[in-house]
Design a protein around this motif. Structure first.
Motif, PDB file in Angstrom:
ATOM      1  N   UNK A 114     -49.438 -21.686  10.562  1.00  0.00           N
ATOM      2  CA  UNK A 114     -50.324 -21.048   9.898  1.00  0.00           C
ATOM      3  C   UNK A 114     -49.859 -19.932   8.971  1.00  0.00           C
ATOM      4  N   UNK A 115     -49.194 -19.454   9.403  1.00  0.00           N
ATOM      5  CA  UNK A 115     -48.875 -17.919   8.653  1.00  0.00           C
ATOM      6  C   UNK A 115     -48.681 -18.574   7.350  1.00  0.00           C
ATOM      7  N   UNK A 116     -47.377 -19.380   6.959  1.00  0.00           N
ATOM      8  CA  UNK A 116     -46.973 -20.040   6.123  1.00  0.00           C
ATOM      9  C   UNK A 116     -47.837 -20.466   5.164  1.00  0.00           C
ATOM     10  N   UNK A 117     -49.010 -21.644   5.380  1.00  0.00           N
ATOM     11  CA  UNK A 117     -50.237 -22.227   4.710  1.00  0.00           C
ATOM     12  C   UNK A 117     -50.757 -21.283   4.201  1.00  0.00           C
ATOM     13  N   UNK A 118     -51.234 -20.017   5.603  1.00  0.00           N
ATOM     14  CA  UNK A 118     -52.366 -18.559   4.999  1.00  0.00           C
ATOM     15  C   UNK A 118     -50.994 -17.919   3.861  1.00  0.00           C
ATOM     16  N   UNK A 119     -49.692 -18.108   3.859  1.00  0.00           N
ATOM     17  CA  UNK A 119     -49.299 -16.770   2.990  1.00  0.00           C
ATOM     18  C   UNK A 119     -49.011 -17.128   1.581  1.00  0.00           C
ATOM     19  N   UNK A 120     -48.514 -18.468   1.814  1.00  0.00           N
ATOM     20  CA  UNK A 120     -48.628 -19.718   0.660  1.00  0.00           C
ATOM     21  C   UNK A 120     -50.117 -19.074  -0.731  1.00  0.00           C
ATOM     22  N   UNK A 121     -51.483 -19.565  -0.369  1.00  0.00           N
ATOM     23  CA  UNK A 121     -52.619 -18.633  -0.584  1.00  0.00           C
ATOM     24  C   UNK A 121     -52.973 -17.569  -0.601  1.00  0.00           C
ATOM     25  N   UNK A 122     -52.409 -16.720   0.000  1.00  0.00           N
ATOM     26  CA  UNK A 122     -52.186 -15.074   0.149  1.00  0.00           C
ATOM     27  C   UNK A 122     -51.642 -14.393   0.053  1.00  0.00           C
ATOM     28  N   UNK A 123     -50.335 -14.349  -0.958  1.00  0.00           N
ATOM     29  CA  UNK A 123     -48.979 -13.752  -1.340  1.00  0.00           C
ATOM     30  C   UNK A 123     -49.689 -12.527  -0.421  1.00  0.00           C
ATOM     31  N   UNK A 124     -49.987 -12.303  -0.513  1.00  0.00           N
ATOM     32  CA  UNK A 124     -50.588 -10.604   0.370  1.00  0.00           C
ATOM     33  C   UNK A 124     -50.628 -10.583   1.117  1.00  0.00           C
ATOM     34  N   UNK A 125     -50.044 -11.605   2.288  1.00  0.00           N
ATOM     35  CA  UNK A 125     -50.972 -11.089   3.583  1.00  0.00           C
ATOM     36  C   UNK A 125     -52.289 -11.179   4.078  1.00  0.00           C
TER      37      UNK A 125
END
Length: 215
Positions: free
Chosen positions: A55-66
């Motif tokens: 989930x974190x990798x997918x989240x970061x892929x869409x939202x690089x700023x975190x």
């Protein structure tokens, strides 16, 4: 919500566990917001550490700023409802996930809400849905608030899903729900009234589960 989860995870790549750990640590130092440790999130949610990594990798892929802001959230959501207007419903959903009310959703907020919606008890899910409908956060759902949410859902589903939809259908839907939920007839629905009404009425519960599928 499956739509958002799918977008945030579909580009996740499988790697060796040891490499994952190193990469996660490097990635977390490069973003503007660093999430809590996965061990802590694992204890607070119904996800395993491996699931949280995905989930974190997918989240970061869409939202690089975190963190994800409302415009990005709306853009992601709109991709899954091309025949309707998802912007209003996405706005309400964003507010429900933004538990700190600061205009952005952190990874922790995202997975906590997701854990409730996907793996929480029936009551947990209904309480979360109550907070979604309680737009002004006063602890009650008014008929106007419920109408706004239901109308936003119909708008999002679009004309192809509801070819004969008339303008008063959302209001009729809400009137029927409200009559069953507002037990003391005071014009508002409390969380307890909401939860009990949904649990007692199979049709109402199915409708709430239908709405959950667009979260």
């Amino acid at each position: 919500m499956g739509a958002v989860v799918g977008t945030l995870t579909m580009q996740t790549k499988q790697r060796q566990p040891a490499r994952d750990k190193v990469d996660d640590e490097l990635e977390m130092t490069m973003v503007c917001h660093r999430p809590e440790g996965l061990e802590q999130l694992e204890a607070q949610t119904n996800f395993s550490k491996q699931e949280l990594q995905v989930l974190y990798r997918g989240f970061k892929n869409e939202c690089p700023s975190g963190v994800v802001n409302e415009e990005t959230f709306k853009h992601i959501y709109a991709q899954f409802f091309p025949h309707g207007d998802a912007s209003t419903y996405a706005h309400y959903l964003f507010k429900a996930f933004d538990t700190t009310n600061n205009g952005s959703i952190k990874f922790e907020e995202f997975v906590m809400g997701l854990s409730t919606l996907l793996r929480g008890s029936v009551r947990d899910k209904l309480e979360w849905t109550f907070h979604l409908y309680d737009i002004n956060r006063d602890g009650f759902i008014s008929k106007e608030e419920m109408t706004d949410i239901v109308r936003a859902i119909y708008d999002m589903m679009g004309k192809y899903t509801y070819p004969a939809l008339k303008g008063d259908v959302p209001k009729q839907h809400v009137d029927a729900f409200f009559q069953k939920m507002d037990k003391n007839k005071d014009g508002v629905v409390t969380m307890e009234e909401f939860v009990l009404a949904c649990q007692e009425d199979e049709t109402m519960m199915r409708s709430m589960q239908l709405f959950e599928n667009v979260m």
